[in-house]
Design an enzyme around this catalytic site. Structure first.
Site, PDB file in Angstrom:
ATOM      1  N   LYS A 102       0.845  -1.190   0.000  1.00 26.99           N
ATOM      2  CA  LYS A 102       0.000   0.000   0.000  1.00 26.99           C
ATOM      3  C   LYS A 102       0.879   1.236   0.000  1.00 26.99           C
ATOM      4  CE  LYS A 102      -3.267   2.801   2.480  1.00 26.99           C
ATOM      5  NZ  LYS A 102      -3.684   3.238   3.824  1.00 26.99           N
ATOM      6  N   GLY A 163      -8.238   9.395  10.253  1.00 31.11           N
ATOM      7  CA  GLY A 163      -8.479   9.517  11.679  1.00 31.11           C
ATOM      8  C   GLY A 163      -9.576  10.476  12.077  1.00 31.11           C
ATOM      9  N   GLY A 190     -11.183   7.928   7.008  1.00 30.51           N
ATOM     10  CA  GLY A 190     -12.338   8.752   7.333  1.00 30.51           C
ATOM     11  C   GLY A 190     -13.551   8.013   7.862  1.00 30.51           C
ATOM     12  N   ASN A 211      -8.940   1.740  10.270  1.00 31.38           N
ATOM     13  CA  ASN A 211      -8.091   1.450  11.421  1.00 31.38           C
ATOM     14  C   ASN A 211      -8.614   2.185  12.654  1.00 31.38           C
ATOM     15  OD1 ASN A 211      -4.450   1.408  11.981  1.00 31.38           O
ATOM     16  ND2 ASN A 211      -6.115   0.894  13.319  1.00 31.38           N
ATOM     17  N   THR A 212      -8.559   3.528  12.616  1.00 34.47           N
ATOM     18  CA  THR A 212      -8.931   4.319  13.784  1.00 34.47           C
ATOM     19  C   THR A 212     -10.367   4.070  14.223  1.00 34.47           C
ATOM     20  OG1 THR A 212      -7.429   6.031  12.945  1.00 34.47           O
ATOM     21  CG2 THR A 212      -8.878   6.650  14.744  1.00 34.47           C
TER      22      THR A 212
END
Length: 266
Positions: A102, A163, A190, A211-212
């Protein structure tokens, strides 16, 4: 067997949720969240996560082995094409020649918005070196076409800032990218909650990377499970085809034919 697999290059996956491994409390929580999400592709920030480059420290591969998951080393934290290329070369070496990667080249440390000129420069170099590049990019449909023409195997436009948890702020641009793309389009960055993931899938995206949204939830493992359901539901809704939107409807759910009309006053 999954009748609706995700293909990235020549690789086949049954899950359309991609999960990052940063920001969790510890490796045990990371493992539990990944298992609850059903994700098969796991992103790894080479500059922040130990996958063998630092001896004596906890190793992510001990809890999420490459024999079970497809590792996706990324260049998070890189601000130039040269840094990104060097970082991803290291990731390939640590993962014994693993080519899927990535690419992420940031333009600003506050917003973490992609630097598109440097991203394009890095993508060209990585493709020349035989990498299979999944690329984080802006939601600009022209830039997305450029990256696909270079040879990137997946286009990964941001939904909103990394995030931020703001969800998909510009679905129209995502749709424009989808209309032209011949490779998977995976929303990256996002997503804040399950409904955001479902919306991305309903638009027709091939997958969602997050992730976040999971790691910073009050209950990360529970949120990972919710995200799994949302991605599956959104994909199924897209395949089913939603009804057209109408301001007014002359077609009620309950038919009126055969209903006894009120009697007229004598």
């Amino acid at each position: 067997m999954n009748e609706d697999p995700l293909f990235i290059g020549a690789r086949r996956f049954s899950s359309r949720l991609l999960l990052g491994t940063g920001k969790y409390k510890d490796l045990a929580q990371t493992k539990s969240a990944v298992e609850a999400s059903g994700a098969q592709i796991i992103t790894v920030a080479i500059r922040r996560t130990n996958i063998g480059q630092t001896r004596g420290e906890p190793n992510l591969l001990d809890v999420l082995p490459p024999s079970k998951y497809t590792m996706l080393p990324n260049s998070a934290g890189c601000y130039t094409a040269d840094d990104a290329v060097r970082t991803l070369r290291l990731g390939r070496e640590l993962l014994d020649g693993h080519a899927l990667t990535k690419l992420e080249v940031l333009g600003d440390p506050q917003t973490l918005y992609p630097n598109m000129p440097e991203t394009i420069k890095a993508a060209e170099q990585l493709v020349r070196e035989g990498f299979e590049v999944m690329v984080y990019c802006s939601d600009d449909p022209i830039q997305a076409q450029t990256l696909e023409s270079i040879g990137c195997v997946a286009i990964m436009p941001l939904a909103s800032l990394i995030g931020s948890g703001m969800g998909i702020l510009n679905p129209w641009n995502i749709q424009l990218i989808l209309e032209k793309a011949a490779v998977p389009v995976i929303v990256d960055a996002g997503v804040g909650t399950a409904s955001d993931a479902a919306i991305a899938m309903e638009l027709g995206c091939a997958g969602v990377l997050m992730n976040t949204a999971v790691a910073h939830a009050k209950h990360p493992v529970k949120m990972a499970g919710a995200m799994r359901k949302a991605v599956e539901a959104g994909r199924e809704a897209f395949l089913a085809g939603r009804m057209p939107k109408k301001l007014y409807s002359a077609s009620p759910s309950s038919p009126t034919s055969g209903v006894i009309a009120p009697s007229k006053a004598a």
